[in-house]
Structures are given as C-alpha cells and as structure tokens.
Design a protein around this motif. Structure first.
Motif, PDB file in Angstrom:
ATOM      1  N   PRO A  14       2.385  11.494  11.133  1.00 43.00           N
ATOM      2  CA  PRO A  14       1.358  12.524  11.019  1.00 43.00           C
ATOM      3  C   PRO A  14       0.572  12.790  12.290  1.00 43.00           C
ATOM      4  O   PRO A  14      -0.098  13.804  12.382  1.00 43.00           O
ATOM      5  CB  PRO A  14       0.438  11.958   9.930  1.00 43.00           C
ATOM      6  N   THR A  15       0.622  11.888  13.265  1.00 36.28           N
ATOM      7  CA  THR A  15      -0.198  12.071  14.462  1.00 36.28           C
ATOM      8  C   THR A  15       0.644  11.899  15.710  1.00 36.28           C
ATOM      9  O   THR A  15       1.724  11.317  15.694  1.00 36.28           O
ATOM     10  CB  THR A  15      -1.358  11.057  14.497  1.00 36.28           C
ATOM     11  N   ALA A  16       0.106  12.403  16.815  1.00 28.43           N
ATOM     12  CA  ALA A  16       0.807  12.265  18.093  1.00 28.43           C
ATOM     13  C   ALA A  16       0.720  10.856  18.634  1.00 28.43           C
ATOM     14  O   ALA A  16       1.436  10.506  19.563  1.00 28.43           O
ATOM     15  CB  ALA A  16       0.223  13.242  19.109  1.00 28.43           C
ATOM     16  N   ALA A  17      -0.185  10.030  18.092  1.00 23.97           N
ATOM     17  CA  ALA A  17      -0.367   8.672  18.584  1.00 23.97           C
ATOM     18  C   ALA A  17       0.505   7.664  17.856  1.00 23.97           C
ATOM     19  O   ALA A  17       0.499   6.488  18.207  1.00 23.97           O
ATOM     20  CB  ALA A  17      -1.840   8.261  18.459  1.00 23.97           C
ATOM     21  N   ALA A  18       1.246   8.098  16.844  1.00 21.74           N
ATOM     22  CA  ALA A  18       2.065   7.180  16.061  1.00 21.74           C
ATOM     23  C   ALA A  18       3.450   7.770  15.838  1.00 21.74           C
ATOM     24  O   ALA A  18       3.598   8.975  15.653  1.00 21.74           O
ATOM     25  CB  ALA A  18       1.402   6.874  14.726  1.00 21.74           C
ATOM     26  N   THR A  19       4.456   6.907  15.860  1.00 25.01           N
ATOM     27  CA  THR A  19       5.831   7.325  15.608  1.00 25.01           C
ATOM     28  C   THR A  19       6.503   6.273  14.743  1.00 25.01           C
ATOM     29  O   THR A  19       6.341   5.075  14.979  1.00 25.01           O
ATOM     30  CB  THR A  19       6.616   7.482  16.917  1.00 25.01           C
ATOM     31  N   VAL A  20       7.237   6.715  13.729  1.00 29.30           N
ATOM     32  CA  VAL A  20       8.027   5.833  12.888  1.00 29.30           C
ATOM     33  C   VAL A  20       9.495   6.139  13.138  1.00 29.30           C
ATOM     34  O   VAL A  20       9.935   7.279  12.973  1.00 29.30           O
ATOM     35  CB  VAL A  20       7.686   6.011  11.398  1.00 29.30           C
ATOM     36  N   ILE A  21      10.251   5.122  13.559  1.00 33.01           N
ATOM     37  CA  ILE A  21      11.657   5.302  13.899  1.00 33.01           C
ATOM     38  C   ILE A  21      12.514   4.725  12.783  1.00 33.01           C
ATOM     39  O   ILE A  21      12.462   3.525  12.508  1.00 33.01           O
ATOM     40  CB  ILE A  21      12.003   4.595  15.220  1.00 33.01           C
ATOM     41  N   ASP A  22      13.290   5.570  12.138  1.00 31.50           N
ATOM     42  CA  ASP A  22      14.232   5.124  11.119  1.00 31.50           C
ATOM     43  C   ASP A  22      15.513   4.701  11.831  1.00 31.50           C
ATOM     44  O   ASP A  22      16.172   5.517  12.481  1.00 31.50           O
ATOM     45  CB  ASP A  22      14.513   6.258  10.137  1.00 31.50           C
ATOM     46  N   THR A  23      15.877   3.425  11.735  1.00 34.69           N
ATOM     47  CA  THR A  23      17.044   2.939  12.474  1.00 34.69           C
ATOM     48  C   THR A  23      18.339   3.574  11.982  1.00 34.69           C
ATOM     49  O   THR A  23      19.336   3.573  12.704  1.00 34.69           O
ATOM     50  CB  THR A  23      17.149   1.415  12.356  1.00 34.69           C
ATOM     51  N   ARG A  24      18.348   4.127  10.755  1.00 37.38           N
ATOM     52  CA  ARG A  24      19.558   4.807  10.280  1.00 37.38           C
ATOM     53  C   ARG A  24      19.820   6.094  11.041  1.00 37.38           C
ATOM     54  O   ARG A  24      20.931   6.608  11.044  1.00 37.38           O
ATOM     55  CB  ARG A  24      19.425   5.110   8.782  1.00 37.38           C
ATOM     56  N   GLN A  25      18.767   6.623  11.691  1.00 40.90           N
ATOM     57  CA  GLN A  25      18.914   7.850  12.457  1.00 40.90           C
ATOM     58  C   GLN A  25      18.996   7.589  13.960  1.00 40.90           C
ATOM     59  O   GLN A  25      18.920   8.522  14.757  1.00 40.90           O
ATOM     60  CB  GLN A  25      17.729   8.780  12.158  1.00 40.90           C
ATOM     61  N   ALA A  26      19.138   6.328  14.347  1.00 43.24           N
ATOM     62  CA  ALA A  26      19.251   5.990  15.763  1.00 43.24           C
ATOM     63  C   ALA A  26      20.584   6.483  16.315  1.00 43.24           C
ATOM     64  O   ALA A  26      21.571   6.629  15.571  1.00 43.24           O
ATOM     65  CB  ALA A  26      19.128   4.482  15.948  1.00 43.24           C
ATOM     66  N   PRO A  27      20.671   6.777  17.611  1.00 43.63           N
ATOM     67  CA  PRO A  27      21.947   7.212  18.199  1.00 43.63           C
ATOM     68  C   PRO A  27      23.047   6.189  17.974  1.00 43.63           C
ATOM     69  O   PRO A  27      22.780   4.981  17.910  1.00 43.63           O
ATOM     70  CB  PRO A  27      21.603   7.354  19.695  1.00 43.63           C
ATOM     71  N   ALA A  28      24.263   6.671  17.859  1.00 42.58           N
ATOM     72  CA  ALA A  28      25.395   5.770  17.615  1.00 42.58           C
ATOM     73  C   ALA A  28      25.573   4.777  18.759  1.00 42.58           C
ATOM     74  O   ALA A  28      26.139   3.693  18.562  1.00 42.58           O
ATOM     75  CB  ALA A  28      26.669   6.587  17.413  1.00 42.58           C
ATOM     76  N   LEU A  37      13.855   1.888  21.020  1.00 42.78           N
ATOM     77  CA  LEU A  37      12.501   2.129  21.527  1.00 42.78           C
ATOM     78  C   LEU A  37      12.516   3.018  22.758  1.00 42.78           C
ATOM     79  O   LEU A  37      11.538   3.719  23.038  1.00 42.78           O
ATOM     80  CB  LEU A  37      11.822   0.800  21.852  1.00 42.78           C
ATOM     81  N   ASP A  38      13.609   3.001  23.497  1.00 41.85           N
ATOM     82  CA  ASP A  38      13.695   3.797  24.719  1.00 41.85           C
ATOM     83  C   ASP A  38      13.681   5.285  24.440  1.00 41.85           C
ATOM     84  O   ASP A  38      13.503   6.092  25.347  1.00 41.85           O
ATOM     85  CB  ASP A  38      14.966   3.417  25.487  1.00 41.85           C
ATOM     86  N   THR A  39      13.880   5.692  23.178  1.00 38.59           N
ATOM     87  CA  THR A  39      13.898   7.114  22.828  1.00 38.59           C
ATOM     88  C   THR A  39      12.522   7.633  22.409  1.00 38.59           C
ATOM     89  O   THR A  39      12.372   8.822  22.158  1.00 38.59           O
ATOM     90  CB  THR A  39      14.875   7.355  21.664  1.00 38.59           C
ATOM     91  N   VAL A  40      11.499   6.772  22.338  1.00 38.93           N
ATOM     92  CA  VAL A  40      10.180   7.158  21.854  1.00 38.93           C
ATOM     93  C   VAL A  40       9.337   7.682  23.009  1.00 38.93           C
ATOM     94  O   VAL A  40       9.255   7.032  24.062  1.00 38.93           O
ATOM     95  CB  VAL A  40       9.472   5.962  21.187  1.00 38.93           C
ATOM     96  N   PRO A  41       8.694   8.832  22.885  1.00 38.41           N
ATOM     97  CA  PRO A  41       7.831   9.348  23.960  1.00 38.41           C
ATOM     98  C   PRO A  41       6.693   8.371  24.269  1.00 38.41           C
ATOM     99  O   PRO A  41       6.077   7.801  23.364  1.00 38.41           O
ATOM    100  CB  PRO A  41       7.284  10.657  23.372  1.00 38.41           C
ATOM    101  N   GLY A  42       6.435   8.182  25.546  1.00 41.28           N
ATOM    102  CA  GLY A  42       5.363   7.298  25.977  1.00 41.28           C
ATOM    103  C   GLY A  42       5.730   5.838  26.018  1.00 41.28           C
ATOM    104  O   GLY A  42       4.903   5.007  26.383  1.00 41.28           O
TER     105      GLY A  42
END
Length: 349
Positions: A14-28, A37-42
């Motif tokens: 919901p905010t620009a200060a938080a990100t939730v990464i679903d590992t099922r959607q991680a790159p192959a 984690l390298d794909t997360v902004p900041g």
C-alpha cells in the motif's frame, strides 16, 4: 523451487516505503534470496562470490549493519555482528519477503535506520501436499528439495528439507599480483578456483493448532548447517581454510481475537536462536597468522502485540517485548576463552 503450499494471494503493497515480494513470482533465474532482493527498488545486494557465497543487503545506501533482518519475525542480527549473511537463508523455504524502507512498523523488536527485511517461511494449507525436486548444474551445482504439508481437524503441519552444494571450481585468470598495464607483466595464467566448495542443509518444521476460530498456536523449528572452504584472493588461493556454521531457531506464536464489540487482535511469541561457528585458517593462507576459533551465541526473547480499531480510520497498537543475548568464544590456537558477553534489551512501543 518447491511448489506453493498456501493458496496464492496478491501481496499487499500500500505504500512506497514497503514492498512485499511473493517468491512464486520471482524471476526464473533467481536461485537465492539475494537474487530476489536485488529486484526491489532502493535495495542493494552485494555479493562476494557465486551461488552460496557471502552476500549482504543494504537499503537506501545504509550499511548492511543498519538493516535489521528477521526470519518469521525473529531477529537475526546479533551484538557481535549486526550484518546477516543472506546465503544462510535458503530461498526455497520462503513464502514471501517483506521489505520496509526507513520506517519500521510496530511489531518488530528492533529497528534500524536503513529499515527492516522480514523473511516469512511457507505455511501449511488446507490441501495436502507432497513434493520433491532436484537440480544439477555447472561446477557440480546440486540442489534437492522435499516438502510435506497436511491438516487434520484442528491440527496442521509442514515439513520442508533443502540441500544445496557446489564445488565452485570455476576458471579464472590469475594475474600473479602484477596488474601494471594491459595483461600485467605477461605472467598471467588461467587456473581453477580451489577450496571454494560448500554444502548446506536446511530443515523447517511447523506444527499448528487452532482449537477455536479465534485462537491459534503454532510452533516452528528451523535448523541450518553450512560447511565449506574459504577461498583466498585470485593470486593467493587457499587449500584448507574452512568455516562451519550452525543455526537452530525455534519460536512459539499465538494469536487471539477476542469477541468484543470492536475489532481487536492480540499476538504473542517467544523465541530462541542458537548460533555456532567454527573457523579454521592455517598459517599464511588468509593473512599472515593462524586462526582457530569457535563462537557460540544464544538469543532468547519474546513479545506481545495488541491492536484495536478506534473509529473508522484509527488503529491503536501496543508492543511490549524484550530479549537477551549471550556470546562466548574460544581461541583453540592460544588455548584460551574470552569473557562471556551478554546484552539485554527491552522494547515498548
């Protein structure tokens, strides 16, 4: 990666200060937590080798020690070393990763100026699951996974086992320490990396009990062991330098939703983390001396978090928690033990 154990749901962001990464959607191509984690902004990940080698995370330019890492809400940073090795957190057991940049939500015992990374492991679902996978690749890269999850009445359980290993004997150009001009002094030679092999095993077991719709208890135990060589610099490879690491993490979590006229949730948890390491460096392999050290850290703690809704737009939360750490080390080369060090902490928010 093992198949999902819970029903896929869209993670909230919901905010620009938080990100939730679903590992099922991680790159192959992602084979480690550092890749995700390298794909997360900041977020910046620094690697010191290939698969399974030491890697750290920083947020918005802060040093890795200024970022607090949690595993299922249990703090992993320690008094003697605030930097956590991402390679000690296998990806396949992870359901999703929560990244909080700067602002730390209430609910975490410790905060850091950089932010918080909370790694959440998989949960059992209503559908029984039995799964296994295997992989093999270059430089004797090998991986094995096995998972079992099921529920019976008020009880549910999950068991997950993971193995990862590699010889790490990739070819490289040894400049023999002469780097002046293109090609140095012409004494470059192609060699294979030595003493770069590793093996790691990780096991997660979770047992849940929900006697009432408004009450739930869950016990989780995670065991991690890694052993491998410590490769030297390119022009001075090692043969016997070695590091072994053991982590035993257990936590008991409870949730209660009282049947009051206003929405209220009470979460309580207690945890213990045992970490041991054995470092063996022969004379002149890394530096000019010999190192033969054993370290041991025992961390215990707990917390209680109560949330209630006030009106249509306000959420009041109260966090009470604390922890204790005990760190000891022994120098087997000098035949002496250093004084045991302790740290206690109390959190009120």
């Amino acid at each position: 990666m093992a198949p999902a154990i819970t029903t896929p749901t869209a993670p909230a962001d919901p905010t620009a200060a938080a990100t939730v990464i679903d590992t099922r959607q991680a790159p192959a191509s992602a084979v480690s937590l550092a890749d995700v984690l390298d794909t997360v902004p900041g977020v910046q990940v620094r690697r010191f080798g290939g698969v399974g080698e030491y890697s750290t995370v920083s947020i918005r330019g802060y040093a890795p020690g200024a970022v607090q890492l949690y595993l299922d809400g249990v703090p992993l940073t320690r008094a003697q070393n605030e930097t956590v090795n991402l390679a000690d957190l296998p990806l396949d057991a992870v359901d999703h990763v929560e990244v909080y940049r700067g602002t730390t939500p209430i609910g975490f015992l410790r905060s850091g100026p950089g932010g918080v990374v909370n790694i959440v492991t998989r949960r059992p679902g209503t559908t029984p699951l039995t799964a296994a996978s295997a992989g093999y690749g270059s430089y004797s890269y090998r991986k094995l996974d096995a998972a079992r999850a099921a529920s019976h009445g008020a009880w549910d359980y999950l068991a997950f086992a993971h193995y990862l290993g590699s010889e790490g004997n990739f070819p490289f150009v040894n400049d023999r320490g002469s780097t002046a001009g293109p090609g140095g002094l012409g004494d470059d030679v192609e060699q294979r990396r030595t003493n770069n092999a590793f093996d790691l095993v990780d096991g997660t077991f979770r047992l849940g009990w929900q006697p009432l719709p408004a009450a739930r208890l869950a016990f989780t135990n995670e065991t991690f062991y890694r052993t491998g060589g410590l490769a030297g610099v390119g022009n001075r490879q090692t043969r016997r330098a070695h590091l072994s690491t053991l982590r035993e993490l257990a936590h008991l979590d409870g949730t209660l939703v009282p049947s009051w006229s206003w929405p209220t949730t009470v979460d309580a948890s207690a945890f213990s983390v045992l970490e041991e390491s054995a470092l063996r460096i022969p004379v002149d392999e890394l530096g000019f001396g010999r190192s033969d050290q054993d370290t041991r850290t025992l961390s215990t703690g707990g917390q209680m978090l109560a949330r209630t809704q006030l009106g249509a737009h306000q959420l009041a939360s109260v966090l009470l928690g604390g922890g204790h750490e005990r760190f000891s080390s022994e120098d087997r080369f000098c035949l002496r033990s250093r004084p045991t060090r302790t740290r206690a902490s109390v959190t009120v928010a």
